[in-house]
Write a protein that holds these residues in place. Sequence first.
Motif, short mmCIF file in Angstrom:
data_model
loop_
_atom_site.label_atom_id
_atom_site.label_comp_id
_atom_site.label_asym_id
_atom_site.label_seq_id
_atom_site.Cartn_x
_atom_site.Cartn_y
_atom_site.Cartn_z
N ALA A 8 5.61 -6.71 -5.38
CA ALA A 8 5.84 -7.66 -4.29
C ALA A 8 4.77 -7.48 -3.22
CB ALA A 8 7.22 -7.43 -3.69
N LYS A 9 4.50 -8.55 -2.48
CA LYS A 9 3.47 -8.50 -1.43
C LYS A 9 3.77 -7.40 -0.42
CE LYS A 9 0.67 -12.21 0.25
NZ LYS A 9 0.58 -13.55 0.77
N SER A 10 5.04 -7.27 -0.03
CA SER A 10 5.41 -6.25 0.95
C SER A 10 5.15 -4.83 0.43
CB SER A 10 6.87 -6.40 1.37
OG SER A 10 7.71 -6.26 0.24
N THR A 11 5.39 -4.63 -0.86
CA THR A 11 5.12 -3.31 -1.45
C THR A 11 3.63 -3.02 -1.45
OG1 THR A 11 7.05 -3.53 -2.90
CG2 THR A 11 5.37 -1.92 -3.55
N PHE A 12 2.86 -4.03 -1.81
CA PHE A 12 1.41 -3.88 -1.84
C PHE A 12 0.87 -3.49 -0.47
CE2 PHE A 12 -2.94 -5.49 -1.64
CZ PHE A 12 -3.48 -4.94 -2.79
N ARG A 14 2.44 -2.18 1.98
CA ARG A 14 2.94 -0.88 2.43
C ARG A 14 1.96 0.22 2.01
NH1 ARG A 14 8.27 -0.24 0.00
NH2 ARG A 14 8.43 -2.43 0.50
N HIS A 15 1.36 0.05 0.84
CA HIS A 15 0.39 1.03 0.34
C HIS A 15 -1.00 0.80 0.91
CE1 HIS A 15 2.96 3.04 -2.57
NE2 HIS A 15 3.45 1.86 -2.88
N PHE A 16 -1.35 -0.46 1.15
CA PHE A 16 -2.68 -0.81 1.65
C PHE A 16 -2.54 -1.73 2.86
CE2 PHE A 16 -3.09 -0.30 -3.00
CZ PHE A 16 -3.94 0.79 -3.02
N PRO A 17 -2.28 -1.17 4.05
CA PRO A 17 -2.06 -2.01 5.23
C PRO A 17 -3.30 -2.80 5.66
CG PRO A 17 -2.07 0.32 5.82
CD PRO A 17 -2.13 0.25 4.34
N ASP A 18 -4.46 -2.38 5.25
CA ASP A 18 -5.71 -3.02 5.66
C ASP A 18 -6.60 -3.13 4.43
OD1 ASP A 18 -8.55 -3.05 6.59
OD2 ASP A 18 -7.62 -2.96 8.56
N LYS A 19 -7.41 -4.19 4.35
CA LYS A 19 -8.26 -4.34 3.16
C LYS A 19 -9.27 -3.21 3.04
CE LYS A 19 -11.83 -7.43 4.91
NZ LYS A 19 -12.47 -8.71 4.73
N ARG A 20 -9.63 -2.59 4.14
CA ARG A 20 -10.53 -1.44 4.07
C ARG A 20 -9.89 -0.28 3.31
NH1 ARG A 20 -12.08 -2.54 10.08
NH2 ARG A 20 -9.87 -2.21 10.15
N ASP A 21 -8.57 -0.11 3.50
CA ASP A 21 -7.85 0.93 2.76
C ASP A 21 -7.91 0.66 1.26
OD1 ASP A 21 -7.07 2.24 5.11
OD2 ASP A 21 -5.27 0.99 5.29
N LEU A 22 -7.79 -0.60 0.89
CA LEU A 22 -7.87 -0.98 -0.52
C LEU A 22 -9.26 -0.72 -1.07
CD1 LEU A 22 -6.58 -2.28 -3.00
CD2 LEU A 22 -7.22 -4.50 -2.08
N LEU A 23 -10.30 -1.04 -0.30
CA LEU A 23 -11.67 -0.80 -0.74
C LEU A 23 -11.95 0.68 -0.92
CD1 LEU A 23 -13.66 -3.37 1.41
CD2 LEU A 23 -13.28 -3.44 -1.05
N VAL A 24 -11.44 1.50 0.00
CA VAL A 24 -11.65 2.94 -0.12
C VAL A 24 -10.97 3.46 -1.38
CG1 VAL A 24 -11.06 5.17 0.92
CG2 VAL A 24 -12.01 3.36 2.33
#
Length: 109
Positions: A8-12, A14-24
């Motif tokens: 779910a979008k909310s779960t996603f 929760r793990h990656f609050p910012d796109k920079r976190d996802l990139l890292v």
Amino acid sequence: MAQRAGVAKSTFFRHFPDKRDLLVAGRQTLSRLLAEGIAEAPESVGLAVAMTDALVARGVPDPTAHLAGELGVLAFKRGYAQWLDADAALAPYVLAALEDLGSASRSLT
């Protein structure tokens, strides 16, 4: 992206609050996968060899295929090194490095 990950979008978020976190997280995963792939690859097969063989199989003359394979690896290394400090996609950095190497090789003649 959450849908592609099967959450779910909310779960996603929760793990990656910012796109920079996802990139890292992506960089860390890519670095780990590249290191594992290199460590597990047979000594007789490298990325340049694989690219060279693929180009030769497509009919590219042997010297040209070897040069392209080696330049491809060098461009990837240079682009990857610059990308590590950026918040953007990897491809533009590799393409820019390849263009720089192409210009440098043309200046040799």
